[in-house]
Write an enzyme that holds these catalytic residues in place. Structure first.
Site, PDB file in Angstrom:
ATOM      1  N   GLY A 189       8.714   6.009  20.232  1.00 39.95           N
ATOM      2  CA  GLY A 189      10.182   6.445  20.563  1.00 39.95           C
ATOM      3  C   GLY A 189      11.751   5.741  20.146  1.00 39.95           C
ATOM      4  O   GLY A 189      11.519   5.378  19.355  1.00 39.95           O
ATOM      5  N   LYS A 204       9.753  -3.451  18.334  1.00 33.90           N
ATOM      6  CA  LYS A 204      11.847  -2.246  18.226  1.00 33.90           C
ATOM      7  C   LYS A 204      12.429  -2.442  16.739  1.00 33.90           C
ATOM      8  O   LYS A 204      12.345  -3.836  16.284  1.00 33.90           O
ATOM      9  CB  LYS A 204      12.447  -2.075  19.002  1.00 33.90           C
ATOM     10  CG  LYS A 204      11.874  -2.011  20.281  1.00 33.90           C
ATOM     11  CD  LYS A 204      13.342  -1.756  21.704  1.00 33.90           C
ATOM     12  CE  LYS A 204      12.908  -1.540  23.197  1.00 33.90           C
ATOM     13  NZ  LYS A 204      13.601  -1.593  24.243  1.00 33.90           N
ATOM     14  N   VAL A 215      10.837   2.362  17.615  1.00 31.70           N
ATOM     15  CA  VAL A 215       9.934   1.909  18.578  1.00 31.70           C
ATOM     16  C   VAL A 215       8.854   2.197  18.502  1.00 31.70           C
ATOM     17  O   VAL A 215       8.632   3.443  18.259  1.00 31.70           O
ATOM     18  CB  VAL A 215      10.207   1.668  20.302  1.00 31.70           C
ATOM     19  CG1 VAL A 215       9.380   0.864  20.413  1.00 31.70           C
ATOM     20  CG2 VAL A 215      11.759   1.847  20.927  1.00 31.70           C
ATOM     21  N   ASP A 232      23.431   0.650  29.840  1.00 31.06           N
ATOM     22  CA  ASP A 232      22.924   1.905  29.838  1.00 31.06           C
ATOM     23  C   ASP A 232      21.423   2.381  30.839  1.00 31.06           C
ATOM     24  O   ASP A 232      20.787   2.666  29.822  1.00 31.06           O
ATOM     25  CB  ASP A 232      22.611   2.688  28.453  1.00 31.06           C
ATOM     26  CG  ASP A 232      22.709   3.552  27.940  1.00 31.06           C
ATOM     27  OD1 ASP A 232      22.846   4.275  29.031  1.00 31.06           O
ATOM     28  OD2 ASP A 232      21.397   3.889  27.061  1.00 31.06           O
ATOM     29  N   GLY A 273      15.615   4.588  20.642  1.00 31.53           N
ATOM     30  CA  GLY A 273      16.626   4.888  21.210  1.00 31.53           C
ATOM     31  C   GLY A 273      17.841   4.751  20.039  1.00 31.53           C
ATOM     32  O   GLY A 273      18.019   4.840  19.387  1.00 31.53           O
ATOM     33  N   GLY A 274      18.370   4.126  21.228  1.00 29.94           N
ATOM     34  CA  GLY A 274      20.096   4.140  20.378  1.00 29.94           C
ATOM     35  C   GLY A 274      20.062   2.464  19.310  1.00 29.94           C
ATOM     36  O   GLY A 274      20.651   2.751  18.521  1.00 29.94           O
ATOM     37  N   PHE A 275      19.169   1.810  19.618  1.00 27.68           N
ATOM     38  CA  PHE A 275      19.122   0.924  18.876  1.00 27.68           C
ATOM     39  C   PHE A 275      17.787   1.270  17.747  1.00 27.68           C
ATOM     40  O   PHE A 275      18.171   1.238  16.655  1.00 27.68           O
ATOM     41  CB  PHE A 275      18.627  -0.137  19.952  1.00 27.68           C
ATOM     42  CG  PHE A 275      17.340   0.296  20.278  1.00 27.68           C
ATOM     43  CD1 PHE A 275      15.704   0.653  20.286  1.00 27.68           C
ATOM     44  CD2 PHE A 275      17.339   0.702  21.777  1.00 27.68           C
ATOM     45  CE1 PHE A 275      14.746   1.287  20.557  1.00 27.68           C
ATOM     46  CE2 PHE A 275      16.239   1.235  22.652  1.00 27.68           C
ATOM     47  CZ  PHE A 275      15.535   1.230  21.917  1.00 27.68           C
ATOM     48  N   GLY A 276      17.462   1.515  17.488  1.00 24.81           N
ATOM     49  CA  GLY A 276      16.620   2.231  16.731  1.00 24.81           C
ATOM     50  C   GLY A 276      14.909   2.392  17.124  1.00 24.81           C
ATOM     51  O   GLY A 276      14.523   2.382  18.243  1.00 24.81           O
TER      52      GLY A 276
END
Ligand code: NAG
Ligand code: NAG
Ligand code: NAG
Ligand code: NAG
Length: 363
Positions: free
Chosen positions: A58, A79, A65, A165, A60-63
């Site tokens: 997936g 991640k 995975v 979040d 996410g907002g962070f980058g």
């Protein structure tokens, strides 16, 4: 480039008596303890088939995975952190996803987590077929587990951490369907005496954010409590907070729940896939607690410590709830997000639901 500004601060944690490394990246902090491993980039490349697209779990907002497997067969989730907003704490609690280690090599910032096979709560809860496995006792266990994980972040770990979040897609499920809070990509830690912080960089998910955070960028443990309240109501009802946007006039889950609650129809809110197979008292208590968590005034919301108590001890009386934030009366549709808030920050809200907003900058 960011890595050049790393400052290593080593200190001995009072409680755990383990060495803890703080890696400061600008004003954000990457924290890991001596206990978690420092992985080689080559090991992680091999484990994830060189970050092969098909291994991506997936984004996410962070980058992104990636799923991977270590040589000993252990499955991992890696991640790849993209932005400079990095804060990860080595925290241990059964309701938090476990960080196995990290890797800081060749400008890569990688975090290695345990891999959880049952995906995230949203994929099960909002799927008409898969949601059937979520019997009431399981839902209750998940609601309780998330409250414990969040309490640990807020009060029981050495740091006070605000998740910022919390939502169904950030709750992973282990093989026994225990909930584990994940994605600390947006988390912030507070000093011992700080009760809240103000930010010009509002990050979170529209529809889940507490009003004082969405509008003024003010976040605290109570803005997490707000997110928790929405999540608890979603778990009971099986309805996404955003589902109600399609209605005419558009409404939201909180408004719907509040209306049914006031009209004495609260039990009808229980997810239809449950039929009548639920414990009425628990369903009512979860809805009631959910409503208390989404009060407009943060000071009226309970702390996570009281939420945990209220869930575990049904003799504790609950205060009566008033209307939740964003209560939209049927003939008045209010848009709580203004173009420009009182501080003059440009709030470029992405009005699409479920979109994680990564940044709202000052003009
Ligand atoms: C927090 O407040 C207490 C009491 O006011 C004070 O003794 C302590 O030094 C403060 N800690 C920090 C980190 O500011
Ligand atoms: C945050 O902003 C509010 C309102 O502008 C102010 O009263 C408060 O002191 C600020 N808090 C911090 C920690 O800066
Ligand atoms: C549950 O709460 C009631 C009322 O506050 C209290 O008297 C009782 O001791 C609590 N029970 C437990 C097991 O904590
Ligand atoms: C609902 C669901 O997907 N449950 C699965 C969770 O993981 C265990 C072990 O992998 C499976 O047996 C369950 O079917």
């Amino acid at each position: 480039m960011l890595l050049l500004s790393l400052i290593y601060v080593i200190f001995r944690a009072r409680t755990s008596r383990k060495l803890v490394f703080f890696l400061e990246i600008e004003d954000e902090t990457l924290l890991t303890s001596a206990e978690s491993k420092l992985f080689d980039l080559s090991t992680l490349r091999e484990a994830t088939n060189n970050f092969y697209d098909a291994n991506m779990l997936g984004e996410g907002g962070f980058g992104p995975v990636y799923k991977g497997a270590l040589k000993d067969g252990q499955e991992i989730a890696v991640k790849k952190l993209r932005n400079e907003v990095v804060f990860v704490a080595k925290l241990q609690h059964r309701n938090l996803v476990r960080l196995l280690g990290c890797c800081l090599e060749e400008k890569e910032k990688l975090l290695v987590y345990e891999y959880l096979p049952n995906t995230s709560l949203d994929k099960i809860l909002f799927d008409p077929l898969r949601s059937q496995v979520l019997e009431w006792c399981l839902r209750y266990k998940i609601i309780e587990g998330i409250s414990r994980g969040l309490l640990y972040l807020h009060e029981d770990s050495r740091l006070r951490i605000i998740h910022r979040d919390l939502k169904a897609s950030n709750v992973l499920l282990d093989k026994d369907m225990n909930p584990k809070i994940s994605d600390f990509g947006l988390a912030k830690h507070f000093g011992a005496n700080e009760t809240h912080k103000n930010t010009t960089r509002i990050a979170g998910t529209y529809g889940y954010m507490a009003p004082e955070y969405a509008i003024y960028g003010r976040f605290s443990t109570k803005s997490d409590v707000f997110n928790y309240g929405i999540l608890a109501l979603e778990i009971v009802t099986g309805r996404k907070n955003s589902d109600f946007q399609k209605f005419n006039p558009p409404t939201n889950l909180l408004t719907h729940v509040w209306q049914q609650w006031n009209e004495g129809n609260a039990l009808e809110l229980a997810d239809q896939t449950l039929s009548d197979k639920f414990i009425k008292e628990q369903v009512l208590r979860c809805i009631h607690i959910g409503l208390l968590c989404v009060q407009e005034d943060p000071t009226k919301r309970p702390s996570m410590a009281s939420v945990v108590n209220m869930l575990s001890n049904h003799s504790i009386p609950l205060p009566s709830s008033t209307a939740p934030a964003f209560f939209i009366s049927p003939d008045l549709v209010l848009n709580f997000v203004t173009e420009e808030d009182a501080n003059g920050y440009n709030a470029q809200m992405i009005s699409e639901n479920e979109v994680t907003i990564t940044e709202i900058g000052a003009r």
